[in-house]
Design a protein around this motif. Structure first.
Motif, PDB file in Angstrom:
ATOM      1  N   GLN A   4     -33.047 -30.706  33.103  1.00  0.00           N
ATOM      2  CA  GLN A   4     -31.376 -30.628  32.722  1.00  0.00           C
ATOM      3  C   GLN A   4     -31.310 -29.454  30.997  1.00  0.00           C
ATOM      4  O   GLN A   4     -31.050 -30.262  30.475  1.00  0.00           O
ATOM      5  CB  GLN A   4     -30.215 -31.801  33.129  1.00  0.00           C
ATOM      6  CG  GLN A   4     -28.939 -31.168  33.045  1.00  0.00           C
ATOM      7  CD  GLN A   4     -28.536 -30.532  34.271  1.00  0.00           C
ATOM      8  OE1 GLN A   4     -29.257 -30.646  35.409  1.00  0.00           O
ATOM      9  NE2 GLN A   4     -27.930 -28.962  34.369  1.00  0.00           N
ATOM     10  N   ALA A   5     -30.871 -28.854  30.939  1.00  0.00           N
ATOM     11  CA  ALA A   5     -30.140 -27.847  30.319  1.00  0.00           C
ATOM     12  C   ALA A   5     -28.729 -28.364  30.285  1.00  0.00           C
ATOM     13  O   ALA A   5     -28.441 -27.870  31.293  1.00  0.00           O
ATOM     14  CB  ALA A   5     -30.926 -26.640  29.907  1.00  0.00           C
ATOM     15  N   SER A   6     -27.965 -27.670  29.154  1.00  0.00           N
ATOM     16  CA  SER A   6     -26.669 -27.882  29.143  1.00  0.00           C
ATOM     17  C   SER A   6     -26.578 -27.185  27.401  1.00  0.00           C
ATOM     18  O   SER A   6     -27.578 -27.178  26.645  1.00  0.00           O
ATOM     19  CB  SER A   6     -25.658 -29.334  28.955  1.00  0.00           C
ATOM     20  OG  SER A   6     -26.737 -30.081  28.207  1.00  0.00           O
ATOM     21  N   GLY A   7     -24.828 -27.091  27.611  1.00  0.00           N
ATOM     22  CA  GLY A   7     -24.700 -26.424  26.225  1.00  0.00           C
ATOM     23  C   GLY A   7     -24.250 -25.057  25.877  1.00  0.00           C
ATOM     24  O   GLY A   7     -23.769 -24.457  24.741  1.00  0.00           O
ATOM     25  N   GLY A   8     -23.685 -24.168  26.836  1.00  0.00           N
ATOM     26  CA  GLY A   8     -24.152 -22.663  27.373  1.00  0.00           C
ATOM     27  C   GLY A   8     -22.598 -22.668  27.113  1.00  0.00           C
ATOM     28  O   GLY A   8     -21.850 -23.410  27.142  1.00  0.00           O
ATOM     29  N   GLY A   9     -22.540 -21.441  27.072  1.00  0.00           N
ATOM     30  CA  GLY A   9     -20.829 -20.776  26.625  1.00  0.00           C
ATOM     31  C   GLY A   9     -20.810 -19.626  26.006  1.00  0.00           C
ATOM     32  O   GLY A   9     -21.420 -18.725  25.705  1.00  0.00           O
ATOM     33  N   ARG A  18     -26.587 -24.080  20.087  1.00  0.00           N
ATOM     34  CA  ARG A  18     -27.080 -25.129  20.031  1.00  0.00           C
ATOM     35  C   ARG A  18     -27.081 -25.889  21.654  1.00  0.00           C
ATOM     36  O   ARG A  18     -26.052 -26.022  22.164  1.00  0.00           O
ATOM     37  CB  ARG A  18     -27.477 -26.519  18.976  1.00  0.00           C
ATOM     38  CG  ARG A  18     -28.738 -26.725  19.380  1.00  0.00           C
ATOM     39  CD  ARG A  18     -29.064 -27.775  18.421  1.00  0.00           C
ATOM     40  NE  ARG A  18     -27.721 -28.823  18.999  1.00  0.00           N
ATOM     41  CZ  ARG A  18     -27.797 -30.350  18.267  1.00  0.00           C
ATOM     42  NH1 ARG A  18     -28.721 -30.815  17.596  1.00  0.00           N
ATOM     43  NH2 ARG A  18     -27.400 -31.323  18.805  1.00  0.00           N
ATOM     44  N   LEU A  19     -28.632 -25.193  23.143  1.00  0.00           N
ATOM     45  CA  LEU A  19     -28.526 -26.083  23.708  1.00  0.00           C
ATOM     46  C   LEU A  19     -29.452 -27.422  23.248  1.00  0.00           C
ATOM     47  O   LEU A  19     -30.133 -27.118  22.713  1.00  0.00           O
ATOM     48  CB  LEU A  19     -29.391 -24.954  25.070  1.00  0.00           C
ATOM     49  CG  LEU A  19     -28.724 -23.336  24.842  1.00  0.00           C
ATOM     50  CD1 LEU A  19     -29.827 -22.471  25.426  1.00  0.00           C
ATOM     51  CD2 LEU A  19     -27.401 -23.493  24.964  1.00  0.00           C
ATOM     52  N   SER A  20     -29.455 -27.962  24.699  1.00  0.00           N
ATOM     53  CA  SER A  20     -30.063 -29.094  24.846  1.00  0.00           C
ATOM     54  C   SER A  20     -31.300 -29.171  26.263  1.00  0.00           C
ATOM     55  O   SER A  20     -30.475 -28.648  27.069  1.00  0.00           O
ATOM     56  CB  SER A  20     -28.991 -30.316  24.954  1.00  0.00           C
ATOM     57  OG  SER A  20     -28.168 -30.256  23.555  1.00  0.00           O
ATOM     58  N   CYS A  21     -31.516 -30.120  26.220  1.00  0.00           N
ATOM     59  CA  CYS A  21     -32.327 -30.580  27.125  1.00  0.00           C
ATOM     60  C   CYS A  21     -32.777 -31.771  27.391  1.00  0.00           C
ATOM     61  O   CYS A  21     -33.190 -32.477  26.282  1.00  0.00           O
ATOM     62  CB  CYS A  21     -33.282 -29.261  26.975  1.00  0.00           C
ATOM     63  SG  CYS A  21     -35.354 -30.330  28.613  1.00  0.00           S
ATOM     64  N   THR A  22     -32.726 -32.431  28.455  1.00  0.00           N
ATOM     65  CA  THR A  22     -32.758 -33.611  28.712  1.00  0.00           C
ATOM     66  C   THR A  22     -33.919 -33.785  29.568  1.00  0.00           C
ATOM     67  O   THR A  22     -33.670 -32.958  30.405  1.00  0.00           O
ATOM     68  CB  THR A  22     -31.994 -34.659  28.810  1.00  0.00           C
ATOM     69  OG1 THR A  22     -31.616 -36.059  28.461  1.00  0.00           O
ATOM     70  CG2 THR A  22     -30.635 -34.355  29.887  1.00  0.00           C
ATOM     71  N   VAL A  91     -28.947 -16.963  31.815  1.00  0.00           N
ATOM     72  CA  VAL A  91     -28.980 -18.061  31.812  1.00  0.00           C
ATOM     73  C   VAL A  91     -30.209 -19.072  30.836  1.00  0.00           C
ATOM     74  O   VAL A  91     -31.728 -18.515  31.619  1.00  0.00           O
ATOM     75  CB  VAL A  91     -29.145 -18.429  33.153  1.00  0.00           C
ATOM     76  CG1 VAL A  91     -29.078 -19.808  33.820  1.00  0.00           C
ATOM     77  CG2 VAL A  91     -28.024 -17.892  34.352  1.00  0.00           C
ATOM     78  N   TYR A  92     -29.949 -20.011  30.879  1.00  0.00           N
ATOM     79  CA  TYR A  92     -31.313 -20.138  30.057  1.00  0.00           C
ATOM     80  C   TYR A  92     -31.681 -21.646  30.684  1.00  0.00           C
ATOM     81  O   TYR A  92     -30.812 -22.924  30.869  1.00  0.00           O
ATOM     82  CB  TYR A  92     -30.889 -20.747  28.406  1.00  0.00           C
ATOM     83  CG  TYR A  92     -30.948 -20.041  27.767  1.00  0.00           C
ATOM     84  CD1 TYR A  92     -30.242 -18.734  27.703  1.00  0.00           C
ATOM     85  CD2 TYR A  92     -32.037 -19.437  26.939  1.00  0.00           C
ATOM     86  CE1 TYR A  92     -29.558 -17.387  26.768  1.00  0.00           C
ATOM     87  CE2 TYR A  92     -31.499 -17.869  26.707  1.00  0.00           C
ATOM     88  CZ  TYR A  92     -31.405 -17.316  26.097  1.00  0.00           C
ATOM     89  OH  TYR A  92     -30.852 -16.091  25.109  1.00  0.00           O
ATOM     90  N   HIS A  93     -33.177 -22.094  30.622  1.00  0.00           N
ATOM     91  CA  HIS A  93     -33.400 -23.364  31.442  1.00  0.00           C
ATOM     92  C   HIS A  93     -34.433 -23.685  30.298  1.00  0.00           C
ATOM     93  O   HIS A  93     -35.274 -22.937  29.469  1.00  0.00           O
ATOM     94  CB  HIS A  93     -34.343 -23.047  32.696  1.00  0.00           C
ATOM     95  CG  HIS A  93     -33.532 -22.422  33.899  1.00  0.00           C
ATOM     96  ND1 HIS A  93     -32.644 -22.509  34.809  1.00  0.00           N
ATOM     97  CD2 HIS A  93     -33.382 -20.926  33.846  1.00  0.00           C
ATOM     98  CE1 HIS A  93     -32.582 -22.062  35.864  1.00  0.00           C
ATOM     99  NE2 HIS A  93     -33.108 -20.840  35.268  1.00  0.00           N
ATOM    100  N   CYS A  94     -34.359 -24.734  30.473  1.00  0.00           N
ATOM    101  CA  CYS A  94     -35.584 -25.896  30.039  1.00  0.00           C
ATOM    102  C   CYS A  94     -36.534 -25.818  30.609  1.00  0.00           C
ATOM    103  O   CYS A  94     -37.183 -26.862  32.213  1.00  0.00           O
ATOM    104  CB  CYS A  94     -35.207 -27.373  28.894  1.00  0.00           C
ATOM    105  SG  CYS A  94     -33.844 -28.279  30.130  1.00  0.00           S
ATOM    106  N   ALA A  95     -37.751 -26.509  30.461  1.00  0.00           N
ATOM    107  CA  ALA A  95     -39.448 -26.155  31.344  1.00  0.00           C
ATOM    108  C   ALA A  95     -40.480 -27.015  30.889  1.00  0.00           C
ATOM    109  O   ALA A  95     -40.637 -26.687  29.291  1.00  0.00           O
ATOM    110  CB  ALA A  95     -39.484 -24.769  31.631  1.00  0.00           C
ATOM    111  N   LEU A  96     -41.422 -27.667  31.249  1.00  0.00           N
ATOM    112  CA  LEU A  96     -42.920 -28.320  30.229  1.00  0.00           C
ATOM    113  C   LEU A  96     -43.371 -26.980  30.814  1.00  0.00           C
ATOM    114  O   LEU A  96     -43.333 -25.915  31.593  1.00  0.00           O
ATOM    115  CB  LEU A  96     -43.549 -27.795  32.466  1.00  0.00           C
ATOM    116  CG  LEU A  96     -42.478 -29.995  32.395  1.00  0.00           C
ATOM    117  CD1 LEU A  96     -43.943 -30.332  33.207  1.00  0.00           C
ATOM    118  CD2 LEU A  96     -41.883 -30.707  31.399  1.00  0.00           C
ATOM    119  N   CYS A  97     -44.482 -26.895  29.434  1.00  0.00           N
ATOM    120  CA  CYS A  97     -44.853 -25.403  28.694  1.00  0.00           C
ATOM    121  C   CYS A  97     -46.563 -25.781  29.043  1.00  0.00           C
ATOM    122  O   CYS A  97     -46.384 -26.637  27.731  1.00  0.00           O
ATOM    123  CB  CYS A  97     -44.145 -24.733  28.180  1.00  0.00           C
ATOM    124  SG  CYS A  97     -44.152 -25.488  26.614  1.00  0.00           S
TER     125      CYS A  97
END
Length: 119
Positions: A4-9, A18-22, A91-97
């Motif tokens: 889950q990504a958050s922190g956009g604006g 700064r975006l966060s991913c948990t 739109v920014y997503h965090c992912a496994l890489c």
């Protein structure tokens, strides 16, 4: 694992965010990266950070401006974005890489967060 990504604006050109991913489980053993998709454009990679945090890869478009950091104790991965430009709007997503055959591959991205760079 669910991410889950958050922190956009909304941020002005030249600004920082700064975006966060948990994750739904511990992220310690996963390399975590970020991808983005701008309106009307294909999804593109931003970068990938190793599980230990010692190695990283960035797309040329963000190299020198963006940095992926991680705090495994807090189970968080961050995308530090500086010198933002309108073309970073996406739109920014965090992912496994992981590094695949000649390129980095991204999977298991969750709901993203919108970053808008505009004056």
């Amino acid at each position: 694992v669910q991410l889950q990504a958050s922190g956009g604006g909304l941020v002005r050109p030249g600004g920082s965010l700064r975006l966060s991913c948990t994750g739904s489980e511990a992220l310690d053993y996963y390399a975590i990266g970020w991808i983005r998709q701008a309106p009307g454009k294909e999804r593109e990679e931003v970068g990938c950070k190793s599980s230990s945090g010692g190695g990283s890869h960035y797309a040329d478009s963000v190299k020198g401006r963006f940095a992926i950091t991680r705090d495994n104790a807090k189970n968080m991965v961050y995308l530090e974005m500086n010198s933002l430009q309108p073309e970073d709007t996406a739109v920014y997503h965090c992912a496994l890489c992981r590094y695949g055959v000649g390129e980095y591959e991204y999977e298991h991205w969750g709901q993203g967060t919108l970053v808008t760079v505009s004056s």
